[in-house]
Design a protein around this motif. Structure first.
Motif, short mmCIF file in Angstrom:
data_model
loop_
_atom_site.label_atom_id
_atom_site.label_comp_id
_atom_site.label_asym_id
_atom_site.label_seq_id
_atom_site.Cartn_x
_atom_site.Cartn_y
_atom_site.Cartn_z
N MET A 24 -6.84 -5.32 6.32
CA MET A 24 -5.45 -5.48 5.92
C MET A 24 -4.59 -6.11 7.03
O MET A 24 -3.83 -7.04 6.80
N ILE A 28 -2.54 -9.67 6.90
CA ILE A 28 -1.09 -9.75 7.05
C ILE A 28 -0.72 -10.74 8.15
O ILE A 28 0.21 -11.56 8.01
N PHE A 110 -1.29 -11.74 -1.06
CA PHE A 110 -0.17 -10.85 -1.40
C PHE A 110 -0.66 -9.67 -2.23
O PHE A 110 -0.33 -8.51 -1.96
N THR A 111 -1.45 -9.96 -3.26
CA THR A 111 -1.92 -8.91 -4.16
C THR A 111 -2.87 -7.96 -3.45
O THR A 111 -2.83 -6.74 -3.66
N GLN A 112 -3.72 -8.52 -2.59
CA GLN A 112 -4.68 -7.69 -1.87
C GLN A 112 -3.98 -6.74 -0.92
O GLN A 112 -4.35 -5.56 -0.81
N VAL A 113 -2.96 -7.24 -0.23
CA VAL A 113 -2.24 -6.40 0.73
C VAL A 113 -1.54 -5.25 0.02
O VAL A 113 -1.48 -4.12 0.53
N VAL A 114 -1.05 -5.49 -1.19
CA VAL A 114 -0.27 -4.45 -1.90
C VAL A 114 -1.18 -3.59 -2.79
O VAL A 114 -1.31 -2.38 -2.60
N VAL A 115 -1.81 -4.21 -3.77
CA VAL A 115 -2.56 -3.46 -4.78
C VAL A 115 -3.98 -3.15 -4.30
O VAL A 115 -4.46 -2.02 -4.41
N SER A 117 -5.22 -2.95 -1.31
CA SER A 117 -5.26 -1.95 -0.25
C SER A 117 -4.99 -0.56 -0.79
O SER A 117 -5.57 0.43 -0.33
N ALA A 118 -4.09 -0.45 -1.79
CA ALA A 118 -3.80 0.86 -2.38
C ALA A 118 -5.05 1.45 -3.06
O ALA A 118 -5.34 2.64 -2.92
N GLN A 189 -10.58 -3.09 -8.02
CA GLN A 189 -10.24 -3.96 -6.89
C GLN A 189 -11.05 -5.27 -6.96
O GLN A 189 -10.51 -6.36 -6.70
#
Length: 421
Positions: A24, A28, A110-115, A117-118, A189
């Motif tokens: 992550m 970023i 963007f999606t990987q960092v937010v969703v 990673s969650a 994921q």
């Protein structure tokens, strides 16, 4: 037929979720650097910086593409346009920025960092949290005397006894949820990654058009070179022999009355010239389409090729029928050229050839125990084979580590001709 890839285990998925969490921060930083380099395109430094960062982004995406395919049990293709050789830095940057796949990569970050990673953190936290709750009583002594741990927002643990009677059931619940939900979380994921990093139908179609355009150009160039070779061989070989034959016959005609012995010598020369011209014409025909290929098919032609080869060569052919003449010709000459390369460059003591046909694809494997180091770009004829096969949508893959062995794998999509064997 290739065996299906085994599904990853829960512990493997857990390890991948840990790796995702570790990625992550680099993602970023990469995203921030990309946005900064786009702003710096107003000055010169932004172009090389953006070029390098986009290449790094594609490397990251390739890793995630492979791992997502591993989780889903499938292969996810690369969606990028093929690079046009000879482009300068500015054209390369603009080509990358006009490629839809580049912007899909950015959307994936963007999606990987937010969703993404969650989902990975949830998979990690369920197992680690469950183990921590189950073992809470064993390390409760290390907490302050007035410690009060709130579990699930509802239950309070304030002593070793409550850690046993409350912590263990909650921990078992967490582990159970992880056990039954881990694969679903990581598949979600992976599907998210595949949705953004796999090629769209439009991208796949555009790439296919580009491949066909390049294949057509290569085929035209190959055919033009072949025609020039045939013209050169006819001009320098058979044509010259026939001219000499005509001159010998003319001279014999003039001298037959006054010098029969000289006329007989000229006729003997003419006969020899006609034999040589006939032999060269036969060689030329074999170079276009060997008669043995038409008579005995690909298997018989390769067997004959191996018999004429000085290198010990094992042959294993399993083709349950005849292929179309153009495919047989391309496969024959590909094997012949590869064997020639082995004899000239490999320093091998033994070679082997295997041909198989399965699920609409002819696979050709040519290997040797030579010195290795074969490179399709090194001018050893492999590039010519690749161009020949590309006309049939075929591929060529070379494995040739230094020290050997060398294995050349060629595959050609094709169909068997019904009724022929």
């Amino acid at each position: 037929m290739s065996s299906p890839r085994p599904a990853p285990t829960r512990l493997q998925l857990f390890g991948w979720s840990v790796a995702l969490m570790g990625m992550m921060a680099p993602l970023i930083v990469l995203l921030s650097a990309l946005l900064t380099s786009m702003g710096l395109m107003l000055v010169w430094i932004g172009f090389p910086l953006l070029l390098g960062l986009l290449a790094l982004l594609r490397k990251f995406a390739d890793v995630h593409r492979r791992r997502a395919g591993w989780v889903l049990g499938t292969e996810i293709e690369r969606p990028y346009r093929a690079r046009v050789p000879g482009q300068g830095m500015y054209r390369r940057v603009f080509a990358l920025l006009t490629d839809v796949a580049t912007w899909r990569d950015l959307a994936w970050v963007f999606t990987q960092v937010v969703v993404g990673s969650a989902l990975a953190i949830t998979n990690f936290a369920l197992l680690v949290g469950g183990i921590a709750h189950i073992t809470l009583a064993t390390w409760w002594w290390a907490l302050p005397d007035d410690a009060d741990v709130n579990l699930i927002g509802l239950l309070s643990v304030s002593s070793t006894a409550s850690a046993i009677f409350i912590g263990i059931p909650v921990g078992v619940l967490y582990v159970a949820v992880w056990y039954f939900g881990s694969s679903h979380l990581m598949r979600a994921q992976a599907r998210l990654t595949a949705a953004l990093l796999a090629p769209t139908e439009a991208a796949r179609l555009a790439n296919r058009v580009q491949q066909l355009t390049e294949s057509r150009a290569d085929t035209v160039d190959t055919q033009a070179a072949e025609l020039r070779r045939i013209e050169r061989d006819l001009h320098d070989g058979a044509q010259a022999r026939l001219v000499a034959l005509g001159m010998s016959l003319g001279m014999a005609e003039e001298t037959v009355a006054r010098d029969p012995a000289a006329a007989r010598e000229l006729l003997a020369e003419a006969r020899a010239a006609s034999s040589q011209a006939l032999a060269e014409l036969r060689d030329l025909v074999r170079g276009i389409h060997p008669p043995v290929l038409a008579d005995r098919g690909l298997e018989g032609a390769i067997q004959a090729l191996v018999l004429a080869n000085p290198l010990q060569t094992d042959v294993d052919i399993d083709i349950p029928g005849r292929l179309s003449a153009p495919v047989e010709s391309a496969a024959y000459f590909a094997v012949a050229e590869t064997l020639t390369n082995v004899a000239k460059h490999a320093g091998a003591g033994k070679a082997w050839i295997r041909l198989t046909y399965d699920e609409g694809k002819l696979t050709i494997l040519v290997g040797d125990d030579g010195r290795g180091g074969a490179d399709p770009g090194g001018g050893t004829g492999l590039r010519g084979i690749e161009r020949r096969l590309s006309a049939f949508d075929g591929t060529l893959v070379v494995s040739s580590p230094i020290g050997g062995p060398t294995v050349v794998v060629m595959s050609v999509p094709c169909e068997l001709i019904a009724g022929l064997r």
